[in-house]
Design a protein around this motif. Structure first.
Motif, mmCIF file in Angstrom:
data_model
loop_
_atom_site.group_PDB
_atom_site.id
_atom_site.type_symbol
_atom_site.label_atom_id
_atom_site.label_comp_id
_atom_site.label_asym_id
_atom_site.label_seq_id
_atom_site.Cartn_x
_atom_site.Cartn_y
_atom_site.Cartn_z
ATOM 1 N N LEU A 173 37.896 50.376 48.469
ATOM 2 C CA LEU A 173 38.669 49.355 47.745
ATOM 3 C C LEU A 173 39.931 50.012 47.214
ATOM 4 N N ILE A 224 46.998 35.331 39.969
ATOM 5 C CA ILE A 224 46.520 34.815 41.257
ATOM 6 C C ILE A 224 45.297 35.624 41.634
ATOM 7 N N LYS A 272 29.499 36.277 48.003
ATOM 8 C CA LYS A 272 30.728 37.002 47.722
ATOM 9 C C LYS A 272 30.315 38.040 46.688
ATOM 10 N N LEU A 309 43.942 25.873 43.860
ATOM 11 C CA LEU A 309 44.867 25.940 44.995
ATOM 12 C C LEU A 309 44.389 25.136 46.201
ATOM 13 N N ASN A 311 39.339 37.861 53.779
ATOM 14 C CA ASN A 311 40.429 37.766 52.797
ATOM 15 C C ASN A 311 41.753 38.288 53.339
#
Ligand code: NA7
Length: 553
Positions: free
Chosen positions: A154, A193, A337, A359, A507
């Protein structure tokens, strides 16, 4: 700068090591320690200015351990470390984790073999010498028989490609690249976001200071109370006293934590029993839903729905505005997830200065110098926080883009999937090893412990090469194909591949879409032992081309 733009360094003398490690995070640090203990000469390169990897970069407000936590998220190789380190909380803050990592670096004098602020721009294998050569942005050229890629699962930021984003003139920070200087939100209108772990951790902290926070949510998330609390001196003393037992449990547990494995099926419990257990776990907080509720939550749609409904009802209870609560309703399988631990996230929507844009119904169209423009209109902002996650698991290997046999780039090999054997090796890339790479349990396992265990296995393989004066070892194509099937079979027995997540690569636009983590947990380590016991089945060894060159630099 691309790899092809790397200036020629032929005038500089080549540094020679037994092993080069890329990355000075938790995995790279252990790799250094382990190989050094084995007597190898080792050099580590890292772009950051100190140790810590992901913990060095992810210093956004609210960043904390979001797994089972302290005192189990730590190295186990040294009992002295356990003796001398006091963890303060169950879900340690990033700064505490970093202090621990720095302490480890001091304790084992690791920094003397680490070159910081040094970015490896090129890594290529030379079939004649059976060595890797790396070149860095600081002009270093170094070669080594072994290349250990501890580049982080990550660590490569995922930056959204939204029209006009570069025109935004206010402050903009990605959570995974947070500034080292204090960031003030005071009086500012902040847009966040992303509602993964980072956004959900950061939002309540930012809302305490900002004039207004607007969260732009693409996918509503299941999040569970973190249950963070101080660790008492008594608890630390108890953990020290029973450390041997704790370690044994960690080794036996599928996720590498000292917990009992759950054996109950949600479907065998009555609705009342389930509700009571979920309520108890919710009140206690932490990762327990994942590890201690039922064994079929990630397998059975019905079992999954029972927990998903419970969490949705909790969100409705906590969030006072019904319209906001509805936007926060997740509609995927819970746990499929990355499970999120929250510290006041849902409550924060009850504040006057927090609002939510869904969104899915109101997508972002573009940015201007001063605002985010969604379909419904303009949202003026002073600061933009991108909690948009990472090109996870495979992204940092692809950013490195090593060149193996025949100059083949990894990016040419990894077009349709992240071909690998055991999550550690790649056919065509001899003597290259990944830690927490695709095909390994990586992010599904206690990561410091996983790094130790993977590196222990790599170390034994390295020892074998050196003892036998072998030049190289490499995965076979057959080994890779069989491993891919094993990884897929484990994943396909669960609900995980059916949800878009960073585990499935969904993603990042254009990324191969499949579940690339080995889900067998501790079975993985039994498999590694089995492979070693079968004379390293699935790997092929090569004689040293120059006997004087193998074994030592
Ligand atoms: P995650 O879990 O990947 O979360 C990223 C979030 O950003 C997630 O909500 C995404 O929505 C969202 N996202 C990503 N790209 C966009 C665009 N283009 N537009 C809108 N929203 C977007 O990353 P985190 O950093 O939170 O967590 C990763 C790990 O790091 C975690 O396990 C922690 O341990 C630390 P999506 O869900 O993809 O629809």
């Amino acid at each position: 700068m691309t790899n092809d733009d790397v200036p020629s360094q032929t005038s500089r003398p080549e540094e020679r090591y037994d092993a080069v490690i890329i990355g000075a995070g938790v995995s790279g640090m252990y790799a250094l320690h382990h190989l050094r203990e084995m007597g190898l000469s080792v050099r580590v390169y890292d772009g950051a200015s100190d140790v810590g990897g992901t913990w060095w970069y992810n210093r956004y407000p609210g960043a904390r351990v979001d797994g089972p936590g302290s005192p189990y998220y730590c190295y186990t190789f040294s009992d002295e470390l356990m003796e001398e380190w006091d963890w303060k909380e169950t879900q340690s803050e990033w700064s505490d984790v970093l202090r621990y990592i720095e302490h480890v670096a001091d304790r084992f004098d690791l920094r003397r073999d680490i070159q910081f602020e040094t970015w490896v721009q090129d890594a290529r294998y030379d079939e004649a010498t059976q060595r890797w050569t790396v070149e860095t942005n600081t002009g270093v050229r170094a070669s080594a028989q072994f290349l250990i890629c501890a580049v982080g699962a990550l660590s490569t930021a995922n930056l959204p490609d939204i029209p006009g984003i570069d025109d935004f003139a206010g402050e903009c920070h990605h959570t995974g690249r947070w500034p080292h200087e204090p960031v003030s939100f005071d009086g500012k209108r902040v847009a966040i976001i992303g509602t993964g772990s980072s956004g959900i951790q950061a939002m309540p902290e930012i809302a305490k200071e900002a004039a207004h926070v607007t969260v732009f949510q693409r996918t509503a998330q299941f999040a569970f109370p973190a249950g963070n609390r101080p660790l008492s001196a008594h608890e630390m003393a108890e953990a020290r006293r029973t450390w041997e037992e704790i370690k044994a449990k960690m080794l036996a547990h599928p996720g590498g934590f000292p917990f009992d494995t759950h054996t109950r099926s949600a479907l065998e419990a009555t609705p009342e029993e389930r509700e009571a257990l979920y309520e108890e776990l919710w009140q206690r907080g932490g990762f327990r839903f994942f590890l201690e509720s039922y064994n079929d939550i990630a397998i059975s749609e019905e079992a999954n729905a029972s927990l998903a409904d419970f969490v949705r009802s909790k969100i409705r209870q906590i969030v006072r505005d019904p319209a906001t609560a509805e936007k926060l309703m997740p509609d995927h399988f819970v746990m499929t997830k990355r499970p999120i631990l929250e510290n006041g996230y849902f409550e924060a929507y009850n504040r006057d200065n927090v609002s939510l844009v869904d969104l899915r119904e109101d997508p972002i169209e573009r940015f201007t110098e001063t605002s985010v423009v969604t379909r419904s209109g303009d949202h003026p902002i002073d600061m933009l926080v991108l909690a948009t996650g990472f090109d996870a698991i495979s992204g940092s290997m692809l950013r490195l883009d090593p060149k193996g046999r025949g100059g083949m780039r990894l990016s040419e090999r990894w077009t349709d999937r992240f071909h690998n054997y055991l999550g550690l090796t790649i056919s065509g890339f001899p003597n290259l090893f990944m830690i927490h790479g695709p095909g390994s349990p990586g992010v599904f396992y206690n990561m410091p412990l996983g790094a130790e265990r993977q590196m222990g296995w790599i170390g034994n393989l390295v020892r074998r090469l050196r003892d036998r004066n072998l030049g190289a070892v490499e995965a076979t194509a057959d080994g890779e194909a069989a491993w891919a099937e094993e990884v897929a079979a484990l994943a396909n027995a669960t609900l995980f591949p059916r949800t878009d997540s960073w585990w499935t690569g969904a993603n990042v636009p254009g990324k191969p879409r499949y579940f690339s983590v080995y889900l067998g947990g501790s079975i993985y380590y039994a498999r590694l032992d089995e492979v070693a016991a079968k004379e390293y089945e699935g790997l092929v060894f090569e004689e040293a081309h120059d006997a004087s060159d193998a074994g030592a630099a």
